[in-house]
Design a protein around this motif. Structure first.
Motif, PDB file in Angstrom:
ATOM      1  N   ALA A  48      43.064   1.934  87.624  1.00 20.19           N
ATOM      2  CA  ALA A  48      42.346   3.199  87.408  1.00 20.19           C
ATOM      3  C   ALA A  48      41.086   3.178  88.257  1.00 20.19           C
ATOM      4  O   ALA A  48      40.482   2.122  88.473  1.00 20.19           O
ATOM      5  N   ALA A  49      40.692   4.343  88.747  1.00 22.92           N
ATOM      6  CA  ALA A  49      39.461   4.455  89.526  1.00 22.92           C
ATOM      7  C   ALA A  49      38.721   5.703  89.071  1.00 22.92           C
ATOM      8  O   ALA A  49      39.314   6.780  88.937  1.00 22.92           O
ATOM      9  N   VAL A  50      37.432   5.519  88.800  1.00 20.19           N
ATOM     10  CA  VAL A  50      36.580   6.612  88.315  1.00 20.19           C
ATOM     11  C   VAL A  50      35.629   7.006  89.438  1.00 20.19           C
ATOM     12  O   VAL A  50      35.035   6.140  90.082  1.00 20.19           O
ATOM     13  N   MET A  51      35.496   8.305  89.674  1.00 24.02           N
ATOM     14  CA  MET A  51      34.536   8.761  90.696  1.00 24.02           C
ATOM     15  C   MET A  51      33.369   9.474  90.034  1.00 24.02           C
ATOM     16  O   MET A  51      33.559  10.330  89.166  1.00 24.02           O
ATOM     17  N   PHE A  52      32.161   9.104  90.460  1.00 24.46           N
ATOM     18  CA  PHE A  52      30.958   9.780  89.984  1.00 24.46           C
ATOM     19  C   PHE A  52      30.696  11.011  90.856  1.00 24.46           C
ATOM     20  O   PHE A  52      31.274  11.163  91.934  1.00 24.46           O
ATOM     21  N   GLU A  53      29.752  11.849  90.396  1.00 21.29           N
ATOM     22  CA  GLU A  53      29.424  13.071  91.137  1.00 21.29           C
ATOM     23  C   GLU A  53      28.961  12.777  92.559  1.00 21.29           C
ATOM     24  O   GLU A  53      29.206  13.560  93.469  1.00 21.29           O
ATOM     25  N   ASP A  54      28.313  11.616  92.759  1.00 19.60           N
ATOM     26  CA  ASP A  54      27.821  11.294  94.111  1.00 19.60           C
ATOM     27  C   ASP A  54      28.889  10.625  94.986  1.00 19.60           C
ATOM     28  O   ASP A  54      28.610  10.207  96.108  1.00 19.60           O
ATOM     29  N   GLY A  55      30.100  10.502  94.458  1.00 14.50           N
ATOM     30  CA  GLY A  55      31.199   9.945  95.264  1.00 14.50           C
ATOM     31  C   GLY A  55      31.439   8.461  95.054  1.00 14.50           C
ATOM     32  O   GLY A  55      32.466   7.935  95.497  1.00 14.50           O
ATOM     33  N   GLU A  56      30.507   7.792  94.363  1.00 16.60           N
ATOM     34  CA  GLU A  56      30.726   6.354  94.127  1.00 16.60           C
ATOM     35  C   GLU A  56      31.966   6.160  93.235  1.00 16.60           C
ATOM     36  O   GLU A  56      32.229   6.956  92.329  1.00 16.60           O
ATOM     37  N   ALA A  93      35.897  12.463  88.194  1.00 21.67           N
ATOM     38  CA  ALA A  93      37.355  12.351  88.342  1.00 21.67           C
ATOM     39  C   ALA A  93      37.822  10.938  88.015  1.00 21.67           C
ATOM     40  O   ALA A  93      37.053   9.979  88.111  1.00 21.67           O
ATOM     41  N   ILE A  94      39.080  10.836  87.623  1.00 20.05           N
ATOM     42  CA  ILE A  94      39.701   9.524  87.403  1.00 20.05           C
ATOM     43  C   ILE A  94      41.122   9.579  87.967  1.00 20.05           C
ATOM     44  O   ILE A  94      41.812  10.603  87.844  1.00 20.05           O
ATOM     45  N   ALA A  95      41.532   8.502  88.620  1.00 21.66           N
ATOM     46  CA  ALA A  95      42.914   8.387  89.117  1.00 21.66           C
ATOM     47  C   ALA A  95      43.567   7.190  88.434  1.00 21.66           C
ATOM     48  O   ALA A  95      42.905   6.169  88.192  1.00 21.66           O
ATOM     49  N   ILE A  96      44.844   7.317  88.121  1.00 19.75           N
ATOM     50  CA  ILE A  96      45.577   6.264  87.406  1.00 19.75           C
ATOM     51  C   ILE A  96      46.918   6.042  88.104  1.00 19.75           C
ATOM     52  O   ILE A  96      47.588   7.006  88.493  1.00 19.75           O
ATOM     53  N   VAL A  97      47.276   4.762  88.229  1.00 25.04           N
ATOM     54  CA  VAL A  97      48.568   4.444  88.847  1.00 25.04           C
ATOM     55  C   VAL A  97      49.156   3.225  88.144  1.00 25.04           C
ATOM     56  O   VAL A  97      48.419   2.358  87.673  1.00 25.04           O
ATOM     57  N   ALA A  98      50.469   3.162  88.053  1.00 25.79           N
ATOM     58  CA  ALA A  98      51.122   2.010  87.424  1.00 25.79           C
ATOM     59  C   ALA A  98      52.191   1.461  88.360  1.00 25.79           C
ATOM     60  O   ALA A  98      52.763   2.194  89.184  1.00 25.79           O
ATOM     61  N   GLY A  99      52.438   0.159  88.233  1.00 25.08           N
ATOM     62  CA  GLY A  99      53.452  -0.456  89.082  1.00 25.08           C
ATOM     63  C   GLY A  99      54.116  -1.637  88.398  1.00 25.08           C
ATOM     64  O   GLY A  99      53.593  -2.178  87.419  1.00 25.08           O
ATOM     65  N   GLN A 100      55.277  -1.986  88.915  1.00 22.65           N
ATOM     66  CA  GLN A 100      56.015  -3.142  88.405  1.00 22.65           C
ATOM     67  C   GLN A 100      56.582  -3.899  89.582  1.00 22.65           C
ATOM     68  O   GLN A 100      57.099  -3.275  90.521  1.00 22.65           O
ATOM     69  N   ASN A 101      56.487  -5.220  89.533  1.00 22.02           N
ATOM     70  CA  ASN A 101      57.025  -6.074  90.598  1.00 22.02           C
ATOM     71  C   ASN A 101      56.551  -5.654  91.986  1.00 22.02           C
ATOM     72  O   ASN A 101      57.320  -5.648  92.947  1.00 22.02           O
ATOM     73  N   GLY A 102      55.285  -5.257  92.075  1.00 18.61           N
ATOM     74  CA  GLY A 102      54.719  -4.922  93.379  1.00 18.61           C
ATOM     75  C   GLY A 102      54.977  -3.511  93.860  1.00 18.61           C
ATOM     76  O   GLY A 102      54.456  -3.106  94.894  1.00 18.61           O
ATOM     77  N   ASP A 103      55.788  -2.738  93.115  1.00 23.29           N
ATOM     78  CA  ASP A 103      56.071  -1.361  93.540  1.00 23.29           C
ATOM     79  C   ASP A 103      55.403  -0.355  92.612  1.00 23.29           C
ATOM     80  O   ASP A 103      55.419  -0.525  91.382  1.00 23.29           O
TER      81      ASP A 103
END
Ligand code: THU
Length: 157
Positions: A48-56, A93-103
């Motif tokens: 997961a990645a969270v973005m602040f208003e300033d882009g960090e 904003a927040i982005a979320i991604v999941a994977g298994q066995n490297g994919d």
């Protein structure tokens, strides 16, 4: 008696390259975060990645534990870290991604109920809508605010 209906609007993109630049950066950060997942029990790696208003951007991943409930999902790891380390900054904003066995999983990663509730809390704290990107290998979904993933949010106390 009145019948009522709640409709949820969201956008679907075919590839990360089709995203707006800011969303693409956040999706790539979530994919990077997935590499730090510690999931020896489920083998299900979530970033997961969270973005602040300033882009960090602040990243997090799921962290499992032999005492299963002591582990934590990627979203909450990232959100708690974001708020604890930058308490005065608004998240956008927040982005979320999941994977298994490297994919990366083909379908977008959909957050659990507890993580949706925590997202709602930080959206309220931020005083602005928090965009949610659910990233899959075959498609990406973009929701403009947490309410779209958690209708009738509890935030009344
Ligand atoms: N997991 C997340 O990180 N986020 C979610 O929204 C759902 C599940 C993690 C928890 C556990 O480490 C693994 O995925 C399997 O449930």
């Amino acid at each position: 008696m009145t019948n009522k209906e709640i409709k949820i609007a969201y956008r679907e993109y075919e590839t990360i390259d089709g995203l707006e630049a800011e969303d693409k950066a956040l999706a790539l950060a979530a994919i990077e975060a997935m590499k730090s997942a510690y999931a020896p029990y489920s083998g299900f790696n979530v970033g997961a990645a969270v973005m602040f208003e300033d882009g960090e951007i602040i990243k997090g991943s799921n962290q499992e534990n032999a005492a299963y409930p002591s582990g934590l999902c990627a979203e909450r790891t990232a959100l708690f870290y974001a708020s604890a380390s930058r308490p005065d900054k608004a998240m956008k904003a927040i982005a979320i991604v999941a994977g298994q066995n490297g994919d990366i999983c083909s379908n977008p990663a959909t957050p659990c109920g507890a993580c949706r509730q925590v997202m709602a809390q930080y959206q309220t704290k931020s005083g602005r809508p928090m965009r949610v990107l659910l990233v899959g290998a075959d498609k990406i979904w973009r929701f403009e605010k947490v309410d779209d993933l958690l209708p009738l949010i509890f935030d009344s106390i």
